[in-house]
Design a protein around this motif. Structure first.
Motif, mmCIF file in Angstrom:
data_model
loop_
_atom_site.group_PDB
_atom_site.id
_atom_site.type_symbol
_atom_site.label_atom_id
_atom_site.label_comp_id
_atom_site.label_asym_id
_atom_site.label_seq_id
_atom_site.Cartn_x
_atom_site.Cartn_y
_atom_site.Cartn_z
ATOM 1 N N ARG A 170 1.012 -1.197 0.064
ATOM 2 C CA ARG A 170 0.006 -0.131 -0.174
ATOM 3 C C ARG A 170 0.680 1.223 -0.100
ATOM 4 O O ARG A 170 0.521 2.161 0.742
ATOM 5 N N CYS A 171 1.955 1.318 -0.753
ATOM 6 C CA CYS A 171 2.932 2.262 -0.503
ATOM 7 C C CYS A 171 3.556 2.819 -2.188
ATOM 8 O O CYS A 171 4.507 3.267 -2.343
ATOM 9 N N GLY A 172 2.568 2.552 -3.130
ATOM 10 C CA GLY A 172 2.971 2.949 -4.475
ATOM 11 C C GLY A 172 3.846 1.839 -5.451
ATOM 12 O O GLY A 172 4.301 2.430 -6.482
ATOM 13 N N SER A 173 3.695 0.747 -4.988
ATOM 14 C CA SER A 173 4.386 -0.432 -5.785
ATOM 15 C C SER A 173 3.758 -0.849 -7.097
ATOM 16 O O SER A 173 4.482 -0.754 -8.088
ATOM 17 N N THR A 330 6.256 9.522 -0.304
ATOM 18 C CA THR A 330 6.031 10.905 -0.735
ATOM 19 C C THR A 330 6.970 11.414 -1.564
ATOM 20 O O THR A 330 6.666 12.429 -2.209
ATOM 21 N N GLU A 331 7.708 10.391 -2.247
ATOM 22 C CA GLU A 331 8.741 10.995 -3.179
ATOM 23 C C GLU A 331 7.861 10.467 -4.710
ATOM 24 O O GLU A 331 8.672 10.856 -5.636
ATOM 25 N N PRO A 333 5.260 10.303 -7.687
ATOM 26 C CA PRO A 333 5.907 9.550 -8.714
ATOM 27 C C PRO A 333 7.220 10.052 -9.326
ATOM 28 O O PRO A 333 7.808 9.335 -10.167
ATOM 29 N N ASP A 334 7.786 11.353 -8.850
ATOM 30 C CA ASP A 334 8.832 11.636 -9.388
ATOM 31 C C ASP A 334 10.074 10.698 -9.197
ATOM 32 O O ASP A 334 11.045 10.651 -9.986
ATOM 33 N N ALA A 335 10.123 10.031 -8.051
ATOM 34 C CA ALA A 335 11.287 9.090 -7.923
ATOM 35 C C ALA A 335 11.220 8.092 -8.841
ATOM 36 O O ALA A 335 12.559 7.644 -8.985
ATOM 37 N N LEU A 336 10.244 7.558 -9.358
ATOM 38 C CA LEU A 336 10.146 6.538 -10.132
ATOM 39 C C LEU A 336 11.091 7.051 -11.509
ATOM 40 O O LEU A 336 12.201 6.218 -12.054
ATOM 41 N N ILE A 337 11.040 8.144 -11.957
ATOM 42 C CA ILE A 337 11.689 8.817 -13.259
ATOM 43 C C ILE A 337 13.239 9.099 -12.746
ATOM 44 O O ILE A 337 14.266 8.874 -13.603
ATOM 45 N N ASP A 338 13.322 9.924 -11.663
ATOM 46 C CA ASP A 338 14.613 10.653 -11.390
ATOM 47 C C ASP A 338 15.489 9.412 -10.543
ATOM 48 O O ASP A 338 16.609 9.792 -10.487
ATOM 49 N N ARG A 339 14.940 8.403 -9.886
ATOM 50 C CA ARG A 339 15.799 7.611 -8.951
ATOM 51 C C ARG A 339 15.599 6.308 -9.177
ATOM 52 O O ARG A 339 16.604 5.526 -9.424
ATOM 53 N N ILE A 340 14.447 5.781 -9.464
ATOM 54 C CA ILE A 340 14.084 4.111 -9.639
ATOM 55 C C ILE A 340 14.689 3.741 -10.992
ATOM 56 O O ILE A 340 15.432 2.942 -11.129
ATOM 57 N N ALA A 341 14.366 4.545 -12.138
ATOM 58 C CA ALA A 341 14.635 4.167 -13.576
ATOM 59 C C ALA A 341 16.244 4.345 -13.554
ATOM 60 O O ALA A 341 16.868 3.253 -13.980
ATOM 61 N N PRO A 342 17.021 5.196 -13.202
ATOM 62 C CA PRO A 342 18.400 5.132 -13.153
ATOM 63 C C PRO A 342 19.040 4.024 -12.487
ATOM 64 O O PRO A 342 20.145 3.324 -12.883
ATOM 65 N N HIS A 343 18.595 3.771 -11.152
ATOM 66 C CA HIS A 343 18.689 2.614 -10.405
ATOM 67 C C HIS A 343 18.802 1.291 -11.327
ATOM 68 O O HIS A 343 19.798 0.286 -11.009
ATOM 69 N N PHE A 344 17.743 1.132 -12.233
ATOM 70 C CA PHE A 344 17.376 -0.076 -12.751
ATOM 71 C C PHE A 344 17.937 0.124 -14.247
ATOM 72 O O PHE A 344 17.645 -0.625 -15.095
ATOM 73 N N GLY A 345 19.062 1.212 -14.413
ATOM 74 C CA GLY A 345 19.775 1.113 -15.812
ATOM 75 C C GLY A 345 19.361 2.072 -16.674
ATOM 76 O O GLY A 345 19.939 1.693 -18.057
ATOM 77 N N ALA A 402 16.504 7.422 7.845
ATOM 78 C CA ALA A 402 17.873 7.797 8.053
ATOM 79 C C ALA A 402 18.664 7.331 6.902
ATOM 80 O O ALA A 402 19.218 7.910 6.554
ATOM 81 N N LEU A 403 18.403 5.855 6.853
ATOM 82 C CA LEU A 403 19.279 5.319 5.788
ATOM 83 C C LEU A 403 19.013 5.920 4.507
ATOM 84 O O LEU A 403 20.067 6.054 3.631
ATOM 85 N N ARG A 404 17.864 6.022 4.015
ATOM 86 C CA ARG A 404 17.410 6.510 2.713
ATOM 87 C C ARG A 404 18.117 7.934 2.712
ATOM 88 O O ARG A 404 18.802 8.315 1.559
ATOM 89 N N LYS A 405 17.826 8.932 3.603
ATOM 90 C CA LYS A 405 18.483 10.025 3.647
ATOM 91 C C LYS A 405 20.246 10.111 3.627
ATOM 92 O O LYS A 405 20.652 11.022 2.833
ATOM 93 N N SER A 406 20.772 9.215 4.033
ATOM 94 C CA SER A 406 22.186 9.254 4.334
ATOM 95 C C SER A 406 22.702 8.612 2.709
ATOM 96 O O SER A 406 23.666 9.073 2.387
#
Length: 420
Positions: A170-173, A330-331, A333-345, A402-406
């Protein structure tokens, strides 16, 4: 039994000529991918029967209408998974087929396959696609079963998925999966039941790790096979409890990046209270997977909070194994484009970017509807029972944050250097 033979689990006419005709027709179709595609695309029973009779006649096979109808009777209750399959293979079916359901035939799961063809799996969940394709006449007539051993023996596991999506639930997956699937060259498998069956077997059987790894790699390869000839990347959105099997996924796919999506646990608990997932109901997952002392008779919200705590702890414990990315709800849908997609290559090009943004405007689980934010409503509807148990999981949520931010801070210099 090979693909040249066919069981007669249905009530087909009993004369030998009818059985011989059916066996000859099965051998013909199972050896010809073009015929499989032709018959597999037909949705209406009458049209299917007519075409099957015509194909049989064109090849000199005597096949009657009633014999065919007896093999394509609807199975709305899914009883067929407890019955012998019409076809049993010692290898994978040809391209276009996917494992549709796991079946219990002994200590290890077996798998019933269905013909899906080359099209995208664009429904919110894999089960939605199974419900669309499995009832087609061709899949009723040629439902094909392989054992886990056959699944492993014939697996081509040379290529690994581009990414795994773990999540708190229930968190955007589902949104993440739908956005990744906006590219027609992407294959996204969302909580496929055959994969879940293998993970359950691995965690419950205590089989040697190499056997667990081989099984997981095989079912992932089978589900993610390139049916269209155009697939560039394959992603899996896993069941939320699969994060407890993170060491197995890392052992099987050490190079595949993964993400863990999470959310303020109070909001997740409110959502689970409205409609509970199996992982938050005591007894629906074996204690070998989720062992919560005193679970029997425990208040439902307390049990759910302890499960979320256990899932977060699993991420923190196995974070050093590498490959992970933490994303807060809270990140999105922007995080999908800005963070998740690059993380997935990959970095979304303008066409991908526009398609993904459009998906983000829709309700992920009901794409025909516009997305309506629900965070404020969930924060307003927090009952006393959840306020009482939130302390069980809040500390883990704080550690994840805390881990995410670090890790984001650590990544900033690298990003700067790569762009300049």
């Amino acid at each position: 039994m090979t693909d040249a033979t066919m069981h007669h689990g249905h009530d087909t006419p009993g004369d030998p000529s009818a059985h011989a005709g059916m066996a000859a027709f099965a051998a013909l179709v199972l050896a010809d991918e073009a015929l499989q595609a032709r018959l597999g695309a037909i949705e209406q029973p009458d049209a299917y029967v007519a075409d099957a009779v015509a194909i049989a006649a064109a090849h000199g096979i005597a096949l009657g209408v009633e014999a065919i109808r007896a093999t394509i009777r609807p199975d709305p209750l899914g009883i067929s998974r407890w019955m012998p399959s019409p076809v049993t293979l010692d290898r994978w079916p040809s391209r276009g087929w996917l494992p549709a359901r796991a079946v219990q035939t002994g200590a290890k799961p077996a798998f019933d396959w269905a013909w899906f063809g080359p099209g995208q799996l664009d429904a919110p969940f894999y089960e939605d696609s199974v419900r669309r394709f499995a009832p087609r006449p061709f899949n009723l007539m040629f439902r094909t079963r392989t054992s886990l051993e056959a699944m492993i023996a014939d697996a081509d596991t040379a290529s690994a998925p581009a990414g795994f999506i773990h999540h708190m639930s229930r968190c955007g997956s589902t949104l993440a999966a739908q956005m990744l699937g906006a590219d027609p060259a992407h294959v996204v498998l969302s909580e496929p039941e055959p994969l879940d069956a293998v993970v359950r077997w691995a965690m419950e059987s205590r089989a040697p790790l190499d056997e667990q790894v081989a099984a997981l790699r095989a079912i992932v390869a089978a589900l993610g096979r390139d049916r269209s000839g155009q697939t560039r990347r394959v992603f899996f959105k896993l069941d939320s409890w699969h994060v407890l099997a993170l060491p197995l996924f890392r052992a099987a796919f050490p190079e595949t990046p993964w993400v863990f999506l999470y959310r303020n646990p109070v909001e997740v608990l409110v959502s689970q209270r409205r409609q509970r997932g199996i992982h938050t109901v005591a007894g629906l997952l074996p204690v070998s997977i989720v062992d919560i002392p005193g679970a029997e008779g425990m208040a439902a919200d307390r049990y759910a909070a302890l499960v979320l705590k256990r899932m977060g702890e699993a991420v923190l414990e196995h974070w050093p194994s590498g490959g992970g990315l933490l994303v807060d709800y809270t990140e999105m849908p922007d995080a999908l484009i800005d963070r998740i997609a690059p993380h997935f290559g990959f970095m979304p090009d303008p066409v991908q970017h526009a398609a993904m943004r459009h998906v983000a405007t829709r309700d992920a689980k009901a794409p025909e509807q516009l997305f309506v934010p629900d965070t404020a409503a969930k924060r307003r509807d927090v009952p006393l029972e959840i306020e009482t148990v939130r302390g069980l999981v809040d500390p883990v949520h704080a550690r994840l944050d805390a881990l995410r931010k670090s890790t984001m801070k650590q990544a900033e210099p690298n990003t700067y250097q790569s762009e300049h």
